[in-house]
Motif scaffolding. Structure first.
Motif, PDB file in Angstrom:
ATOM      1  N   GLY A 227       0.947  -1.334   0.210  1.00 18.50           N
ATOM      2  CA  GLY A 227       0.081  -0.096   0.040  1.00 18.50           C
ATOM      3  C   GLY A 227       0.550   1.298  -0.071  1.00 18.50           C
ATOM      4  N   LYS A 228       2.128   1.107  -0.282  1.00 15.75           N
ATOM      5  CA  LYS A 228       2.991   2.328  -0.442  1.00 15.75           C
ATOM      6  C   LYS A 228       2.578   3.118  -1.438  1.00 15.75           C
ATOM      7  CE  LYS A 228       5.218   1.508   3.370  1.00 15.75           C
ATOM      8  NZ  LYS A 228       6.630   0.980   3.431  1.00 15.75           N
ATOM      9  N   SER A 229       3.048   4.549  -1.306  1.00 20.23           N
ATOM     10  CA  SER A 229       3.185   5.286  -2.684  1.00 20.23           C
ATOM     11  C   SER A 229       4.195   6.170  -2.913  1.00 20.23           C
ATOM     12  CB  SER A 229       1.801   6.268  -2.478  1.00 20.23           C
ATOM     13  OG  SER A 229       2.450   7.376  -1.438  1.00 20.23           O
ATOM     14  N   ALA A 230       4.492   6.842  -3.963  1.00 21.83           N
ATOM     15  CA  ALA A 230       5.844   7.435  -4.078  1.00 21.83           C
ATOM     16  C   ALA A 230       5.959   8.349  -3.267  1.00 21.83           C
ATOM     17  CB  ALA A 230       5.585   8.024  -5.568  1.00 21.83           C
ATOM     18  N   ASP A 231       5.184   9.017  -2.455  1.00 27.21           N
ATOM     19  CA  ASP A 231       5.376  10.102  -1.331  1.00 27.21           C
ATOM     20  C   ASP A 231       6.092   9.375  -0.266  1.00 27.21           C
ATOM     21  OD1 ASP A 231       4.068  11.895  -3.076  1.00 27.21           O
ATOM     22  OD2 ASP A 231       2.075  11.786  -2.018  1.00 27.21           O
ATOM     23  N   ASP A 232       6.110   8.109  -0.345  1.00 30.43           N
ATOM     24  CA  ASP A 232       6.754   7.643   0.992  1.00 30.43           C
ATOM     25  C   ASP A 232       8.130   7.341   1.078  1.00 30.43           C
ATOM     26  OD1 ASP A 232       4.488   6.908   2.787  1.00 30.43           O
ATOM     27  OD2 ASP A 232       3.881   5.428   1.106  1.00 30.43           O
ATOM     28  N   ALA A 234      12.291   8.771  -1.074  1.00 26.69           N
ATOM     29  CA  ALA A 234      12.858   9.795  -1.572  1.00 26.69           C
ATOM     30  C   ALA A 234      14.121   9.341  -2.425  1.00 26.69           C
ATOM     31  CB  ALA A 234      13.333  10.682  -0.728  1.00 26.69           C
ATOM     32  N   GLY A 235      14.720  10.082  -3.173  1.00 26.45           N
ATOM     33  CA  GLY A 235      15.959   9.740  -4.060  1.00 26.45           C
ATOM     34  C   GLY A 235      15.567   8.538  -4.848  1.00 26.45           C
ATOM     35  N   ARG A 236      16.632   7.748  -4.904  1.00 26.48           N
ATOM     36  CA  ARG A 236      16.670   6.579  -5.960  1.00 26.48           C
ATOM     37  C   ARG A 236      15.389   5.590  -5.706  1.00 26.48           C
ATOM     38  NH1 ARG A 236      17.387   4.787 -11.055  1.00 26.48           N
ATOM     39  NH2 ARG A 236      17.385   2.710 -11.239  1.00 26.48           N
ATOM     40  N   GLU A 237      14.909   5.628  -4.422  1.00 26.92           N
ATOM     41  CA  GLU A 237      13.929   4.629  -4.213  1.00 26.92           C
ATOM     42  C   GLU A 237      12.476   5.205  -4.845  1.00 26.92           C
ATOM     43  OE1 GLU A 237      13.492   3.987   0.277  1.00 26.92           O
ATOM     44  OE2 GLU A 237      14.902   2.403   0.165  1.00 26.92           O
ATOM     45  N   LYS A 238      12.432   6.604  -4.716  1.00 28.55           N
ATOM     46  CA  LYS A 238      11.313   7.317  -5.330  1.00 28.55           C
ATOM     47  C   LYS A 238      11.341   7.027  -6.564  1.00 28.55           C
ATOM     48  CE  LYS A 238       9.125  11.943  -5.298  1.00 28.55           C
ATOM     49  NZ  LYS A 238       7.694  11.536  -4.797  1.00 28.55           N
ATOM     50  N   ILE A 239      12.389   7.179  -7.388  1.00 33.42           N
ATOM     51  CA  ILE A 239      12.567   7.257  -8.726  1.00 33.42           C
ATOM     52  C   ILE A 239      12.143   5.773  -9.405  1.00 33.42           C
ATOM     53  CG2 ILE A 239      14.044   7.086 -10.688  1.00 33.42           C
ATOM     54  CD1 ILE A 239      15.789   9.221  -9.114  1.00 33.42           C
ATOM     55  N   VAL A 240      12.802   4.692  -8.610  1.00 34.62           N
ATOM     56  CA  VAL A 240      12.321   3.629  -8.929  1.00 34.62           C
ATOM     57  C   VAL A 240      10.752   3.245  -8.853  1.00 34.62           C
ATOM     58  CG1 VAL A 240      12.715   1.007  -8.281  1.00 34.62           C
ATOM     59  CG2 VAL A 240      14.650   2.475  -8.448  1.00 34.62           C
ATOM     60  N   PHE A 241      10.231   3.567  -7.803  1.00 32.96           N
ATOM     61  CA  PHE A 241       8.812   3.408  -7.454  1.00 32.96           C
ATOM     62  C   PHE A 241       8.228   4.063  -8.490  1.00 32.96           C
ATOM     63  CE2 PHE A 241       4.818   3.678  -5.178  1.00 32.96           C
ATOM     64  CZ  PHE A 241       4.489   2.402  -4.927  1.00 32.96           C
TER      65      PHE A 241
END
Length: 268
Positions: A227-232, A234-241
């Motif tokens: 249930g995670k979203s991109a807002d959860d 930052a950085g590379r993790e946000k890009i990959v998500f």
């Protein structure tokens, strides 16, 4: 975002082999046909099929293929035939068929669209070839797609490598496939090679096309399931998500049933 498989490889192997054998016997077919690419997915799938004891036909279908991919595929087939007497092989060089197809269809100025359509054409020619062999030998076409490709990012060709009779490894993540490959003693050349679909006639990898590694995409798939979203992130993790979510959304047409326009009885 490194992903380490935790599957019980011996039990998973036995389960899939039993599932394959039971399915084939219930379907009253002779065995399986598998397209061999030189990659880990087709190597694991063909080894699983071979373990059923049923006839397993490994088909090479080069289309301007890189020698490294051809060599890896042949190394695997030779090893498999040494280990299993029920394994046979055949090569269907589709290069001339592909070139003839190119010569009779129109082109357009947008070369990116042309190249992508031709890449998918390669996969669809191979699907047609596998079903030819399946038809004349009474075999099932065994798919080689894994979970993150088939149900995560949709990284396959619709009615190409997605056109199969059954999918033995589609509930396994890519890391699980590698773990199973090590257990099955797949050649090191395959286990160590960078994954590639080989559809463009160059050296681009799956990661080049996707923008993220399979370890990263598996991580994103699991996070999205929580249930995670991109807002959860930052950085590379946000890009990959965000890459994962974009690919998942754009390829839903591959993962869902074909839409059917139902007509009510009162207007038929």
């Amino acid at each position: 975002m490194s992903k380490k498989s935790t599957i019980q490889v011996e039990k998973v192997n036995a389960h899939i082999v039993n599932w394959l054998k039971t399915y084939a016997e219930n379907a009253k077919v002779n065995g399986f046909v598998v397209g061999i690419s030189g990659g880990v997915d087709s190597a694991v799938t063909s080894t699983l099929c071979a373990q059923t004891g049923l006839p397993t036909l490994c088909v090479e279908m080069p289309i301007h293929q890189a020698p490294s991919q051809v060599n890896r595929g042949r190394e695997h087939i030779e090893q498999l035939m040494t280990r299993f007497s029920n394994v046979t092989t055949i090569e269907a060089d589709l290069t001339a068929v592909f070139e003839n197809f190119k010569s009779i269809v129109p082109t357009v100025p947008d070369l990116d669209k042309v190249n992508l359509s031709l890449a998918n054409t390669r996969a669809r020619l191979r699907m047609t070839t596998l079903y030819y062999f399946a038809g004349i030998h009474g075999l099932l076409v065994a798919g080689t797609g894994n979970k993150v490709e088939d149900f995560g990012v949709g990284f396959y060709t619709k009615y190409g490598d997605g056109g199969v009779d059954l999918s033995p490894i589609a509930d396994l993540m890519k890391s699980d496939v590698y773990a199973l490959g090590e257990y099955l003693q797949i050649p090191a050349s395959i286990l160590q090679a960078s994954p590639t679909d080989g559809l463009f006639g160059d050296d681009r990898t799956d990661e080049d096309q996707l923008g993220a590694s399979y370890d990263e995409l598996e991580w994103a798939m699991l996070e999205e399931e929580q249930g995670k979203s991109a807002d959860d992130f930052a950085g590379r993790e946000k890009i990959v998500f965000e890459i994962y979510k974009k690919l998942n959304a754009s390829n839903q047409h591959k993962m869902r049933e074909i839409p059917v326009c139902f007509v009510s009885n009162d207007i038929k």
